[in-house]
Design a protein around this motif. Structure first.
Motif, short mmCIF file in Angstrom:
data_model
loop_
_atom_site.label_atom_id
_atom_site.label_comp_id
_atom_site.label_asym_id
_atom_site.label_seq_id
_atom_site.Cartn_x
_atom_site.Cartn_y
_atom_site.Cartn_z
N ALA A 273 2.68 8.60 -4.10
CA ALA A 273 2.39 7.52 -4.37
C ALA A 273 1.20 7.11 -5.16
N THR A 274 1.13 8.55 -6.00
CA THR A 274 0.72 8.17 -6.79
C THR A 274 0.99 8.27 -8.41
N VAL B 74 0.82 -1.24 0.16
CA VAL B 74 0.36 -0.01 0.04
C VAL B 74 0.92 1.38 -0.16
N TYR C 77 -6.80 -1.11 -0.90
CA TYR C 77 -7.47 -0.13 -0.37
C TYR C 77 -6.57 1.15 -1.67
N GLU C 78 -7.36 2.07 -1.16
CA GLU C 78 -6.74 2.98 -2.53
C GLU C 78 -5.05 3.25 -3.01
N GLY C 79 -4.54 2.84 -2.39
CA GLY C 79 -2.61 3.24 -2.21
C GLY C 79 -2.96 1.52 -2.98
N SER C 80 -3.23 0.43 -3.06
CA SER C 80 -2.92 -1.46 -3.12
C SER C 80 -2.22 -1.25 -4.31
N TYR D 89 3.38 0.60 3.18
CA TYR D 89 2.84 -0.03 4.57
C TYR D 89 2.91 -2.07 3.50
N MET E 100 8.54 8.39 0.54
CA MET E 100 7.45 7.68 0.37
C MET E 100 7.50 6.20 1.25
N THR F 34 1.65 5.38 0.35
CA THR F 34 1.61 6.37 0.92
C THR F 34 2.53 7.38 0.81
N GLY F 35 1.58 8.66 1.43
CA GLY F 35 2.35 10.03 0.73
C GLY F 35 2.92 10.26 0.17
#
Length: 140
Positions: free
Chosen positions: A84-85, A78, A109-112, A130, A127, A80-81
């Protein structure tokens, strides 16, 4: 002319394992997140990457590279930060199917993403990634 240094192609990434332990690693720009983790002793499970689906060549053009993309979903992370995108490779249909086949909807999750499908770039410096509890890759 000024020559670059090794630090010009490295980014700092923090990996958080299922127990909450953090490990700072260096990622090489242009390599996958899975490769960065593997080189620095972070276990993500089996990678089923069959080559990248496409490669982003500019803001407006992505070249199909005809790789099979993800074939298994064991290397779920995942993102994040920072950055991430910003992966140069957007989630492909095979990657999305692998995530859905190997993980329950409540575990996504959104960042999976699959680490073998995320190409490290400069914007990912700082970044946090997880790593959820792993699917047992011995049962498949």
């Amino acid at each position: 002319p000024t020559t670059g240094t090794v630090n010009d192609i490295l980014v700092n990434i923090t990996i958080v394992d299922p127990s909450g332990a953090r490990k700072k690693i260096k990622g090489i720009i242009g390599k996958t997140l899975y490769e960065a983790c593997e080189l620095q002793g972070v276990e993500l499970g089996a990678a089923g990457g069959g080559g990248l689906w496409e490669t982003k060549r500019s803001e407006t053009w992505s070249e199909p590279t005809f790789g099979e993309s993800a074939t298994v979903g064991f290397d779920h992370v995942v993102l994040t930060g920072k950055g991430a995108t910003t992966s140069e490779v957007e989630m492909s249909r095979p990657e999305q199917h692998a995530l859905e086949d190997y993980w329950d909807g409540k575990e996504l999750y959104e960042g999976s993403r699959l680490a073998s499908c995320v190409v490290v770039n400069k914007e990912m410096d700082g970044m946090v990634v997880y790593v959820p509890d792993r699917v047992d890759d011995c049962i498949y």
